[in-house]
Design a protein around this motif. Structure first.
Motif, PDB file in Angstrom:
ATOM      1  N   ARG A   1       0.492  -1.009  -0.062  1.00 23.16           N
ATOM      2  CA  ARG A   1       0.404  -0.167   0.017  1.00 23.16           C
ATOM      3  C   ARG A   1       1.080   1.390  -0.218  1.00 23.16           C
ATOM      4  NH1 ARG A   1      -6.158  -0.778   2.879  1.00 23.16           N
ATOM      5  NH2 ARG A   1      -5.964   1.284   2.447  1.00 23.16           N
TER       6      ARG A   1
ATOM      7  N   VAL B   1       6.810  15.530   8.846  1.00 26.56           N
ATOM      8  CA  VAL B   1       5.389  15.586   9.023  1.00 26.56           C
ATOM      9  C   VAL B   1       4.727  13.667   8.255  1.00 26.56           C
ATOM     10  CG1 VAL B   1       3.405  15.780  10.193  1.00 26.56           C
ATOM     11  CG2 VAL B   1       5.236  16.353  11.194  1.00 26.56           C
TER      12      VAL B   1
ATOM     13  N   LEU C   1       4.905  12.321   5.957  1.00 24.52           N
ATOM     14  CA  LEU C   1       5.284  11.300   5.472  1.00 24.52           C
ATOM     15  C   LEU C   1       5.075  10.377   4.632  1.00 24.52           C
ATOM     16  CD1 LEU C   1       7.813  14.661   4.157  1.00 24.52           C
ATOM     17  CD2 LEU C   1       5.050  14.013   2.842  1.00 24.52           C
TER      18      LEU C   1
ATOM     19  N   HIS D   1       4.715   4.300   8.101  1.00 22.28           N
ATOM     20  CA  HIS D   1       4.089   3.272   7.585  1.00 22.28           C
ATOM     21  C   HIS D   1       5.185   2.267   7.088  1.00 22.28           C
ATOM     22  CE1 HIS D   1       1.009   2.706   3.371  1.00 22.28           C
ATOM     23  NE2 HIS D   1       2.264   2.038   3.665  1.00 22.28           N
TER      24      HIS D   1
ATOM     25  N   ILE E   1      -0.801   8.022  -4.447  1.00 23.88           N
ATOM     26  CA  ILE E   1      -1.138   7.955  -3.930  1.00 23.88           C
ATOM     27  C   ILE E   1      -3.062   7.966  -3.030  1.00 23.88           C
ATOM     28  CG2 ILE E   1      -1.375   8.860  -1.474  1.00 23.88           C
ATOM     29  CD1 ILE E   1       1.699   9.165  -1.553  1.00 23.88           C
TER      30      ILE E   1
HETATM   31  N1  LIG Z   1       4.358   6.631   0.370  1.00 24.67           N
HETATM   32  C1  LIG Z   1       3.380   6.042   0.449  1.00 24.67           C
HETATM   33  N2  LIG Z   1       2.080   5.383  -0.533  1.00 24.67           N
HETATM   34  C2  LIG Z   1       1.209   5.733   0.382  1.00 24.67           C
HETATM   35  N3  LIG Z   1       0.562   6.227   1.458  1.00 24.67           N
HETATM   36  C3  LIG Z   1       0.957   7.195   2.425  1.00 24.67           C
HETATM   37  C4  LIG Z   1       2.597   7.017   1.799  1.00 24.67           C
HETATM   38  N4  LIG Z   1       3.398   8.037   2.462  1.00 24.67           N
HETATM   39  C5  LIG Z   1       2.749   8.243   3.354  1.00 24.67           C
HETATM   40  N5  LIG Z   1       0.840   7.247   3.647  1.00 24.67           N
HETATM   41  C6  LIG Z   1       0.580   7.147   4.121  1.00 24.67           C
HETATM   42  O1  LIG Z   1       0.368   8.863   5.532  1.00 24.67           O
HETATM   43  C7  LIG Z   1       0.052   8.535   6.042  1.00 24.67           C
HETATM   44  C8  LIG Z   1       0.831   9.773   7.005  1.00 24.67           C
HETATM   45  O2  LIG Z   1       1.972   8.914   7.532  1.00 24.67           O
HETATM   46  P1  LIG Z   1       2.838   7.803   8.268  1.00 24.67           P
HETATM   47  O3  LIG Z   1       2.621   7.944   9.544  1.00 24.67           O
HETATM   48  O4  LIG Z   1       3.762   6.642   8.585  1.00 24.67           O
HETATM   49  O5  LIG Z   1       3.731   8.676   8.438  1.00 24.67           O
HETATM   50  P2  LIG Z   1       4.555   9.585   9.291  1.00 24.67           P
HETATM   51  O6  LIG Z   1       6.027  10.636   8.555  1.00 24.67           O
HETATM   52  O7  LIG Z   1       5.409   8.421  10.910  1.00 24.67           O
HETATM   53  O8  LIG Z   1       4.372  11.202  10.267  1.00 24.67           O
HETATM   54  P3  LIG Z   1       4.390  11.692  11.340  1.00 24.67           P
HETATM   55  O9  LIG Z   1       5.896  12.284  12.031  1.00 24.67           O
HETATM   56  O10 LIG Z   1       3.728  12.718  12.291  1.00 24.67           O
HETATM   57  O11 LIG Z   1       5.305  10.211  12.617  1.00 24.67           O
HETATM   58  C9  LIG Z   1      -0.445   7.427   6.731  1.00 24.67           C
HETATM   59  O12 LIG Z   1      -1.855   6.978   7.097  1.00 24.67           O
HETATM   60  C10 LIG Z   1       0.341   6.719   5.147  1.00 24.67           C
HETATM   61  O13 LIG Z   1      -0.548   5.258   5.070  1.00 24.67           O
END
Ligand SMILES: Nc1ncnc2c1ncn2[C@@H]1O[C@H](COP(=O)(O)OP(=O)(O)OP(=O)(O)O)[C@@H](O)[C@H]1O
Length: 457
Positions: free
Chosen positions: A126, A160, A162, A166, A291
């Motif tokens: 995903r 944040v 990004l 995931h 996405i």
């Molecule tokens: N490349 C991608 N493809 C599909 N969905 C994505 C992708 N990147 C992020 N997402 C979706 O965006 C949302 C935010 O991603 P995630 O929580 O992994 O971000 P993060 O970088 O850990 O954020 P934070 O810094 O707030 O912890 C999630 O629902 C994730 O599934």
């Protein structure tokens, strides 16, 4: 006489039809079906997880009320997804939430930290790979295939929302698929710290150490929050060393690279940097569209290309916000009964705030003025409703308008903990999703903050 499931459901439908608007009924209720009624528990089936979450969030009370009216006694209503039945969350990661992280391990004894669950949606299939995330994705995949080898630790960093969490959790899912008995521990730095504090309090440090040092793969999120926490850093250092020496994989995620985390012990900084640091940048327009497309497919939503383009064009820097806009759009259309077009969506798709770097003081002054409180009130500890509301809004706006870390924002508010800041930011972001008045107020405040910052720079 006992009602059959069929006639119960047709009566429920009849009454719900009277209570709800036509679009709501058609979209959310009519597509659901009653699956079973046993021991005062009615199980309702929805076509997809999105519909299940929606019913659960907004209509569960109405449904329970109607069923109880008909049956004349209290009932429990469970909402499930059609595909979920009999399918394990690990075989079908896109449905079924939450999944246990250690399916084959017995519950830990009480004094052991509890493992956190992986989000079943955070799997490689995903994740949309774009130029912005190619390296991080390749590194995560390599680690998932051969943990403890090439890139140890893998340090994922980026802004944040990004995709760090995931990707990190995708490694966990992959390992569990390859080797269901592997011990995959996913933990936020905050939880690691809380577990540590709890074990000190309960005098169970031994269990704490045994627990974390038994991981095959340790995934630690938001490691930047370890800044300045001397005792946590000390303990984490030993956990890290034990795992690393034993050839176990460590993956860390942070909003910045190790050498930019303030008050991080030198020895930890050098260990965090000794594997691979892979960063994720904001995605380009094409990737954002891909996405959205993928998300829509998974949730069985059909969207015109112009809508996808419009959302992708306006939500640039945070994929969580991009997804939020998509969900808002679909919900609004289903409730309003309007057709899915950019024009009809304009009221709900307020593009996010343009991020003009602001001075923290500008945020405080604008919010204080708007809510008729003083800057001292915002920085203070008063729990008066209007003050704490204004304080939460200013924390949210400070996060939006500055590059300050959560702990630094906490300092701007008279030394509040970063968890308080995080709570406020999440709360306002969530309310903003469904409250158009609040969204408008935040927009206006943002414009004023931008103006004030431009004037003072
Ligand atoms: N490349 C991608 N493809 C599909 N969905 C994505 C992708 N990147 C992020 N997402 C979706 O965006 C949302 C935010 O991603 P995630 O929580 O992994 O971000 P993060 O970088 O850990 O954020 P934070 O810094 O707030 O912890 C999630 O629902 C994730 O599934």
């Amino acid at each position: 006489m006992e009602l059959s499931l069929e006639s119960l459901w047709s009566q429920v439908l009849e009454r719900l039809q009277e209570k709800l608007t036509r679009p709501t009924f058609e979209t959310w209720i009519k597509t659901a079906s009653a699956q079973q009624l046993e021991n005062n528990c009615l199980v309702i089936c929805t076509p997809n997880p999105f519909a299940r979450n929606w019913l659960q969030k907004y209509y569960i009370k109405t449904i329970v009320g109607v069923v109880e009216e008909i049956l004349g006694h209290s009932v429990e209503v469970q909402i499930t997804v059609a595909k979920e039945n009999g399918v394990s969350a690990f075989n079908e990661p896109e449905v079924g939430w939450p999944a246990p992280i250690e399916p084959s391990t017995p519950e830990p004894p009480n004094n052991r930290p509890k493992p956190t669950e992986l989000n079943p949606k955070y799997v490689f299939s995903r994740f949309v790979v774009g130029a912005n995330s190619r390296m991080a994705h390749a590194a995560a995949l390599a680690v998932a295939e051969s943990p403890g080898r090439e890139f140890n630790p893998l340090f994922l960093c980026g802004g944040v929302g990004l995709g760090k969490t995931h990707l990190m959790q995708a490694i966990g899912h992959y390992r569990l698929e390859m080797c269901p008995n592997s011990r995959i521990f996913y933990v936020s730095t905050e939880q690691f710290t809380n577990d540590l504090i709890a074990s000190i309090r309960k005098d169970s440090m031994q269990s704490f150490r045994e627990h974390y040092r038994a991981a095959d793969v340790l995934l630690v999120d938001d490691i930047q929050f370890i800044e300045g926490k001397e005792y946590t850093q000390e303990e984490f250092f030993h956990t890290f060393n034990t795992l690393h020496e034993a050839g176990k994989q460590v993956v860390l995620a942070s909003d910045r690279p190790p050498n930019q985390i303030p008050r991080l012990q030198e020895r930890l900084c050098s260990r965090f940097s000794m594997g691979l640091i892979a960063d994720i940048q904001p995605p380009d327009l094409e990737t954002r569209m891909a996405i959205l497309q993928k998300k829509a497919e998974y949730e069985n939503m059909r969207l015109p290309r112009e809508v996808i383009e419009y959302i992708a064009y306006n939500y640039k820097s945070n994929i969580r916000e991009l997804e939020g806009a998509l969900i808002r759009a679909v919900a609004y259309i289903s409730i309003s009964g309007l057709s899915m077009s950019v024009e009809n969506l304009t009221p709900v798709l307020n593009p996010p705030v343009e991020k003009v770097e602001a001075f923290p003081d500008a945020v405080l002054m604008v919010v204080a003025d708007e809510f008729d409180v003083s800057v001292e009130d915002l920085k203070g500890n008063s729990r008066r409703r209007e003050i704490s509301w204004a304080r939460q809004i200013s924390m949210y706006l400070m996060r939006q308008h500055t590059d300050l870390s959560l702990p630094r924002i906490g300092e701007e508010f008279g030394g509040k903990d970063h968890t308080t800041v995080l709570y406020s930011c999440d709360k306002i972001a969530q309310l903003r999703e469904n409250d158009t008045n609040l969204a408008q107020t935040l927009r206006q405040l943002s414009d004023r903050i931008n103006l004030a910052s431009r004037h003072s720079s």
